[in-house]
Design an enzyme around this catalytic site. Sequence first.
Site: not given
Lengths: 232, 218
Positions: B46-48, B88
């Site tokens: 998840s890019e967060n 990320s």
Amino acid sequence: MNKVVAGAEEAIKDIPSGATLMLGGFGLCGIPENCISAIVKKGINNLTCISNNAGVDDFGIGLMLQGRQVKKMIASYVGENAEFERQLLSGELEVDLIPQGTLATRCMAAGYGMPAVFLLAGIGTEVAEGKEVRNFNGKDYLLEEAFDADFAIVKAWKGDTMGNLIFKGTARNFSPMMAMAGKITIAEVEHLVPAGELDPNYIHVPGIYVHRIFEGKNYEKRIENRTVRKKI
Amino acid sequence: MALTKEQIARRIAQELQDGFYVNLGIGIPTLVANYIPEGVNVVLQSENGLLGMGPFPFEGEEDADLINAGKQTVTTVPGSAFFDSAMSFGMIRAGKVDLTVLGAMEVADNGDIANWKIPKKLVKGMGGAMDLVAAAKNIIVAMQHTNPKGESKLLPQCTLPLTGIGCIKKVVTDLGVFDITPDGFKCLEYAPGVTIEEIKAKTAGRLVIADDVKEMAV
């Protein structure tokens, strides 16, 4: 060395109108709630805010938008905020939408003392307009400059009196890079402990980057999108 | 019959390979996580700032400090890791993520994608989409074949502001599976009950039908 301040009001007391601020957080996750409240109360305006999102109508940076305190917003995603959209469409608010990784990396570059970086995101799109392009190994990249922020304001889970910070879960997001990038960095933490209590092996941001620190209070930690499953 | 969103997700899940690191976008792509084939272990990014995203938490166990890129409360699986947003996107940019699945408003037959902006109507921003499409090695678009007006979303060229150029390799819609080739969209599979004629009628971009085109197994 004394980095500890009494609270948000003292921490932000010299932020003038017209300043450029970095504000940590992803959506409402990990936002510096105490400092945002203090900025709203102080009523400074003409601010340029660098933050991944712009909060929701009644929380986060959305509160600063309601008070017309923001002149320009630099963000990657600004949905979930009707007042933002109104101000944008009416021309009251300047908005610079940039890719999320570019946003993070432009913060990182500032914290690492690099004036610019070459990034792939946005090549061939309107994001590339007016930007220098360089070809490396057959691929075009955009020159993206480091951000220049007067103040970075972040929220961490734990911090010590030396300004060392530890974040929790995905509340870390943009905050470490922003903390490193600010000319003056303000950290509000859920738990402030004496120097020596945090294991140096687990520090996410070393205190050298942090100028002011305080233990925040009354964290609401609002959840934007509560999703659950039922126990069977 | 055109596929449901769940069936589109189920078909895309068949593309997952054991050991893949996968980034799933918001919408239909998120549903892919529900159909990961047995014996295939993938790590969801998840890019967060999370590798090893798990399912939604049980009621009462939500943690405001643990969300996905859609700002939904999630959980972690054993072996997960948190990191900051620069790292990320660093791992995305460096090609460490094996597969990205995302939605789109339009895809062109040369692999261009538009999914972030409708001028004067929708100005929410691109989030991480531009970073993902620019860098990912392998991108699958999950979307409806036509928009609510019935117009094709598979186009000769995008009409909306672009998210990325020449980056999409595969499109799975409610009508079929398409590779993007130098000849345009190549139909590899059609949804059960959908005819090639219907696909031809609803595809505005260049379309070729694979010699061994077959009915999708969903």
